[in-house]
Scaffold this motif. Structure first.
Motif, short mmCIF file in Angstrom:
data_model
loop_
_atom_site.label_atom_id
_atom_site.label_comp_id
_atom_site.label_asym_id
_atom_site.label_seq_id
_atom_site.Cartn_x
_atom_site.Cartn_y
_atom_site.Cartn_z
N UNK A 32 -0.45 -94.48 43.80
CA UNK A 32 -2.19 -94.53 44.53
C UNK A 32 -3.27 -94.16 43.67
N UNK A 33 -3.43 -92.87 43.11
CA UNK A 33 -4.72 -93.30 42.94
C UNK A 33 -5.32 -94.43 42.11
N UNK A 34 -4.38 -95.47 41.51
CA UNK A 34 -5.00 -96.63 40.64
C UNK A 34 -4.87 -97.65 41.75
N UNK A 35 -3.91 -97.90 43.18
CA UNK A 35 -4.08 -98.83 43.99
C UNK A 35 -5.11 -98.54 44.97
N UNK A 36 -5.86 -96.93 44.87
CA UNK A 36 -6.97 -97.27 45.91
C UNK A 36 -8.43 -97.53 45.13
N UNK A 37 -8.24 -97.16 43.27
CA UNK A 37 -9.45 -98.34 42.51
C UNK A 37 -9.01 -99.34 42.97
N UNK A 55 14.07 -95.63 38.27
CA UNK A 55 13.70 -94.42 39.18
C UNK A 55 11.94 -94.68 39.70
N UNK A 56 12.06 -94.33 40.91
CA UNK A 56 10.30 -94.48 41.35
C UNK A 56 9.27 -93.83 40.52
N UNK A 57 9.64 -92.72 39.74
CA UNK A 57 8.99 -92.44 39.23
C UNK A 57 8.81 -93.70 38.10
N UNK A 58 8.86 -94.61 37.23
CA UNK A 58 8.69 -95.33 35.94
C UNK A 58 8.37 -96.68 37.30
N UNK A 59 9.20 -96.78 37.55
CA UNK A 59 8.13 -98.16 38.56
C UNK A 59 6.58 -98.09 39.04
N UNK A 60 6.72 -96.45 39.84
CA UNK A 60 5.19 -96.12 40.56
C UNK A 60 4.35 -95.92 38.64
N UNK A 61 4.60 -95.59 38.00
CA UNK A 61 3.43 -95.45 36.66
C UNK A 61 3.81 -96.71 36.22
N UNK A 62 4.51 -97.14 35.94
CA UNK A 62 4.01 -98.80 35.82
C UNK A 62 2.72 -99.22 36.27
N UNK A 63 3.51 -98.90 37.92
CA UNK A 63 1.85 -99.74 38.90
C UNK A 63 0.55 -98.66 37.86
N UNK A 64 0.71 -98.24 38.32
CA UNK A 64 -0.91 -96.76 37.80
C UNK A 64 -1.19 -97.48 36.27
N UNK A 92 -1.63 -97.36 52.82
CA UNK A 92 -2.39 -96.62 53.50
C UNK A 92 -3.68 -96.49 52.21
N UNK A 93 -3.11 -96.71 50.88
CA UNK A 93 -3.29 -96.35 49.53
C UNK A 93 -4.70 -96.98 49.60
N UNK A 94 -4.60 -98.61 50.28
CA UNK A 94 -5.31 -99.30 50.06
C UNK A 94 -6.69 -99.08 51.27
N UNK A 95 -6.25 -98.58 52.02
CA UNK A 95 -7.35 -98.27 53.18
C UNK A 95 -7.94 -96.89 52.78
N UNK A 96 -7.49 -95.54 51.95
CA UNK A 96 -8.11 -94.25 51.27
C UNK A 96 -9.58 -95.44 50.51
N UNK A 155 -12.42 -94.45 39.84
CA UNK A 155 -11.57 -93.70 41.33
C UNK A 155 -10.68 -93.61 41.50
N UNK A 156 -10.20 -92.44 42.02
CA UNK A 156 -9.06 -92.40 42.61
C UNK A 156 -8.70 -91.66 41.95
N UNK A 157 -8.64 -90.87 40.46
CA UNK A 157 -7.94 -90.32 39.37
C UNK A 157 -7.49 -89.00 39.96
N UNK A 158 -6.03 -89.33 39.47
CA UNK A 158 -5.51 -87.68 39.89
C UNK A 158 -5.09 -87.40 41.43
N UNK A 159 -5.74 -88.70 42.09
CA UNK A 159 -6.04 -88.19 43.37
C UNK A 159 -4.04 -88.60 43.55
N UNK A 160 -3.28 -89.06 43.04
CA UNK A 160 -2.19 -88.61 43.73
C UNK A 160 -1.78 -87.65 43.37
#
Length: 324
Positions: A68-73, A128-137, A229-233, A248-253
């Motif tokens: 979410x933090x990286x998507x925000x950026x 696992x969501x952990x791996x998938x979202x880590x990759x997206x991050x 919602x990450x995009x909105x933020x 922006x958004x470093x460690x926000x997740x």
């Protein structure tokens, strides 16, 4: 009497902790209770709160979102690039001058697409969501750096900056946006078939499948909503500081996950409320603000937050074990 007190604390414990923190901070620092400072606390947690609403939904399904933090950026730099003033010499797109609704939709769209991709990968490949979202991050942060050439995108239109800096009837607009999103997400979770399925998937995914729920479809929808919602933020944050920055958004997740967990959302799934998440975000906001007023080092603030998160998870585990 003792049993009633325990029951009351179990039900409203997080709220009592929040009130206790407000009282403690107001005693330690007289400046804390000023209206301007309190509004500032809520305005500061509005960005984290927006992300946390989506993250809560994901955690209820036993998932996690580290992107979410990286998507925000990424959403922030894309939205900002289309919201620059037309007379700005360093505009990213000199020949394009669009209404403010365009960068808003683009920011929301970028977030939603990132969430959609995560959701599809999780649902279809069973990664696992952990791996998938880590990759997206990692991918989203890299895309934000490439898109912006590693530089801030500044000189944004006043109409865009109004989203993060404007007020309606004296209330900062980010606070109003958070309130609206929190209410919508709460209604989605508590008064719709979609919400019932979210809790069902988190409670027992196999049982949800047997019951005829299209688990894959709902997972994709949940991650897409959280990504939006990450995009909105990202839009709110970039308009507040009048600049879209790839950092922006470093460690926000982590703050968003902490808000949900402190607010009572169980990492084991099936349990969670948006009201608890908002109070969790307020606790983090009060903690950050209070420690700032007391001139406590930012490094110590990280330690305090870490201890609180671990404490919240331990309490959650004990509560769940007690139910078994």
């Amino acid at each position: 009497m003792k049993a009633k007190t325990e029951q009351l604390f179990k039900k409203y414990g997080i709220f009592f902790i929040f009130i206790g923190m407000v009282i403690l901070m107001s005693i330690l620092s007289p400046a804390f209770l000023r209206v301007g400072n309190l509004l500032n606390v809520i305005r500061q947690i509005s960005v984290i709160g927006l992300i946390a609403c989506g993250v809560t939904m994901i955690i209820i399904t036993t998932g996690i979102d580290l992107s979410s933090g990286s998507v925000l950026a990424l959403a922030a730099v894309v939205a900002a690039s289309f919201a620059q003033k037309s007379d700005w010499a360093s505009r990213m797109y000199p020949n394009i001058d669009v209404p403010v609704i365009v960068p808003i939709l683009l920011g929301l769209g970028v977030g939603a697409v990132c969430g959609l991709i995560c959701g599809v990968i999780i649902a279809k490949t069973k990664i696992p969501p952990f791996i998938s979202t880590l990759g997206m991050m990692i991918v989203a942060r890299g895309a934000a750096l490439i898109y912006s050439n590693g530089r801030p995108i500044s000189s944004l239109k006043d109409s865009y900056n109004f989203i993060g800096q404007g007020k309606i009837l004296g209330v900062p607009l980010p606070i109003i946006i958070l309130a609206v999103v929190a209410i919508i997400t709460h209604v989605l979770l508590t008064n719709t078939k979609f919400g019932k399925y979210v809790y069902a998937i988190g409670g027992n995914e196999n049982a949800a499948v047997v019951s005829g729920i299209n688990v894959d479809k709902y997972k994709v929808m949940i991650y897409t909503y959280a990504g939006m919602l990450s995009g909105m933020s990202g839009i709110v944050l970039s308009s507040r500081i009048s600049s879209g920055q790839p950092g922006l958004g470093l460690a926000y997740e982590l703050d968003a996950i902490a808000s949900a967990v402190i607010g009572g959302t169980s990492l084991n799934g099936g349990i969670g409320k948006i009201s608890g998440t908002i109070i969790g975000a307020l606790i983090i906001g009060v903690l950050n603000n209070g420690l700032d007023l007391l001139n406590v080092s930012a490094y110590w603030q990280q330690i305090v937050k870490g201890v609180i998160i671990v404490g919240a998870v331990i309490l959650d585990e004990r509560k769940n074990n007690g139910k078994k």
